[in-house]
Design an enzyme around this catalytic site. Structure first.
Site, PDB file in Angstrom:
ATOM      1  N   HIS A 243      32.435   2.868 112.721  1.00  0.00           N
ATOM      2  CA  HIS A 243      31.043   2.966 112.281  1.00  0.00           C
ATOM      3  C   HIS A 243      30.479   1.671 111.679  1.00  0.00           C
ATOM      4  O   HIS A 243      29.554   1.073 112.227  1.00  0.00           O
ATOM      5  CB  HIS A 243      30.908   4.076 111.232  1.00  0.00           C
ATOM      6  CG  HIS A 243      31.475   5.399 111.621  1.00  0.00           C
ATOM      7  ND1 HIS A 243      30.873   6.247 112.549  1.00  0.00           N
ATOM      8  CD2 HIS A 243      32.599   6.042 111.209  1.00  0.00           C
ATOM      9  CE1 HIS A 243      31.600   7.351 112.677  1.00  0.00           C
ATOM     10  NE2 HIS A 243      32.650   7.252 111.876  1.00  0.00           N
TER      11      HIS A 243
HETATM   12  O1  RIB Z   1      29.937   8.797 108.595  1.00  0.00           O
HETATM   13  C1  RIB Z   1      30.564   7.528 108.621  1.00  0.00           C
HETATM   14  C2  RIB Z   1      30.271   6.762 107.372  1.00  0.00           C
HETATM   15  O2  RIB Z   1      30.778   7.476 106.243  1.00  0.00           O
HETATM   16  C3  RIB Z   1      30.965   5.399 107.332  1.00  0.00           C
HETATM   17  O3  RIB Z   1      30.198   4.505 106.586  1.00  0.00           O
HETATM   18  C4  RIB Z   1      32.250   5.692 106.621  1.00  0.00           C
HETATM   19  O4  RIB Z   1      32.776   4.554 105.937  1.00  0.00           O
HETATM   20  C5  RIB Z   1      31.785   6.713 105.618  1.00  0.00           C
HETATM   21  O5  RIB Z   1      31.227   6.010 104.513  1.00  0.00           O
END
Ligand code: RIB
Ligand code: CA
Length: 313
Positions: A243
């Site tokens: 992500h």
């Molecule tokens: O849903 C993914 C996000 O939530 C990313 O930023 C991960 O690090 C968590 O913070």
């Protein structure tokens, strides 16, 4: 070469946050003015320490790291140790940090830094719940016109949610903060699950990072192998979505991403859909277009960029 782009990274490390921090610290196109930690994946005491661990792993112990909000604006804190492990950085055994945590609150650093620079000079890069950003906007509304862009990881629409059927974790943890940010009028670039789910840490991609044969490469491979196990099990894929580095990659090579300007509105009332980002992708309402929402990525190009930059550390 044009001047390096000034950024502040707001983060809740988190293995994927760690890769994003490393990508930023390895890239001379970016001037990381500071890193602000927020409670999210794990409590603040761990996210601020983890941010410092990653700065030292990158060989950048002079980076300024600040501690920020210990809890969301309104709701109780929800953490994700089941995904990231008890420390938030499970996988490699990283040493306790020796570099100091900066005095002063992260929100004051964000406000003071923006007020000390001209309009449009600084980009904010939130990788976790938006609590620090919302607190700064609420405390000093004048910063809104000084922020060049907010490039954030959060939300989801076509992919649904990852913490509830409709909500992505960062937005779910602090929906009220996300609402402040999305109503602020600051230009927002959004990396939702719809795009990050197309950036999978496949076996081959992790092998290429491990093959760097460096301390950073080995640590990143261990971070990713731990982090991906949860999503591989959940989604039945080869690898898990990476992500947060999408935010930094966008700053470096925006052409890797495609999306469109849309209205994004956050649910802050219904418990059933709390934290849902309602993205008007087909523009069926007259709500203002307040975010550039990404939906596609050149994933090979993304991992090539990431791996090449990690090799520099
Ligand atoms: O849903 C993914 C996000 O939530 C990313 O930023 C991960 O690090 C968590 O913070
Ligand atoms: Ca994060």
């Amino acid at each position: 070469m044009t001047a390096a782009r000034k950024i502040i990274i707001d983060t809740d490390p988190g293995q994927d946050d760690a890769l994003a921090l490393l990508l930023a610290l390895a890239s001379p196109e970016l001037d990381v003015l500071g890193i602000t930690a927020v409670a999210g994946n794990v409590p603040l005491a761990l996210t601020e320490k983890n941010a410092r661990k990653i700065c030292e792993l990158a060989g950048k112990p002079g980076t300024k790291v600040f501690a920020g909000a210990i809890r969301p604006l309104v709701r109780d804190l929800v953490t994700a140790e089941h995904v990231h492990g008890r420390t938030g950085l499970d996988g490699p055994d990283l040493p306790e940090p020796e570099m100091p945590l900066q005095d002063g609150h992260a929100v004051d650093f964000i406000i003071d830094t923006l007020m000390a620079h001209g309009e449009g000079e600084i980009t904010l890069c939130p990788l976790g719940p938006l609590t620090n950003i919302a607190l700064a906007l609420n405390r000093e509304p004048r910063i809104a016109t000084r922020i060049r862009e907010i490039v954030l990881m959060g939300g989801g629409f076509f992919e649904g949610g990852n913490v509830t059927p409709t909500a992505e974790f960062n937005i779910y943890v602090d929906p009220h903060a996300a609402d402040v940010v999305l109503r602020s009028g600051v230009p927002v670039v959004m990396m939702p699950l719809d795009v990050t789910h197309k950036a999978l840490t496949t076996r081959a991609r992790i092998a290429a990072i491990r093959a760097l044969d460096t301390k950073v490469g080995a640590a990143c491979a261990e971070l990713l192998e731990f982090f991906e196990r949860f999503d591989e099990e959940k989604y039945g894929t080869d690898g898990g979505p990476l992500h947060d580095p999408c935010v930094i990659a966008y700053l470096l090579k925006p052409e890797l991403f495609t999306g469109r300007s849309c209205n994004v509105t956050v649910e802050t009332g219904s418990e059933l859909t709390m934290g849902m980002t309602v993205i008007d992708w087909w523009r069926v309402t007259d709500r203002p277009e307040n975010a550039l929402v990404m939906r596609d990525i050149d994933d090979d190009g993304f991992f090539t960029l990431l791996t090449e930059r990690l090799a520099r550390l």
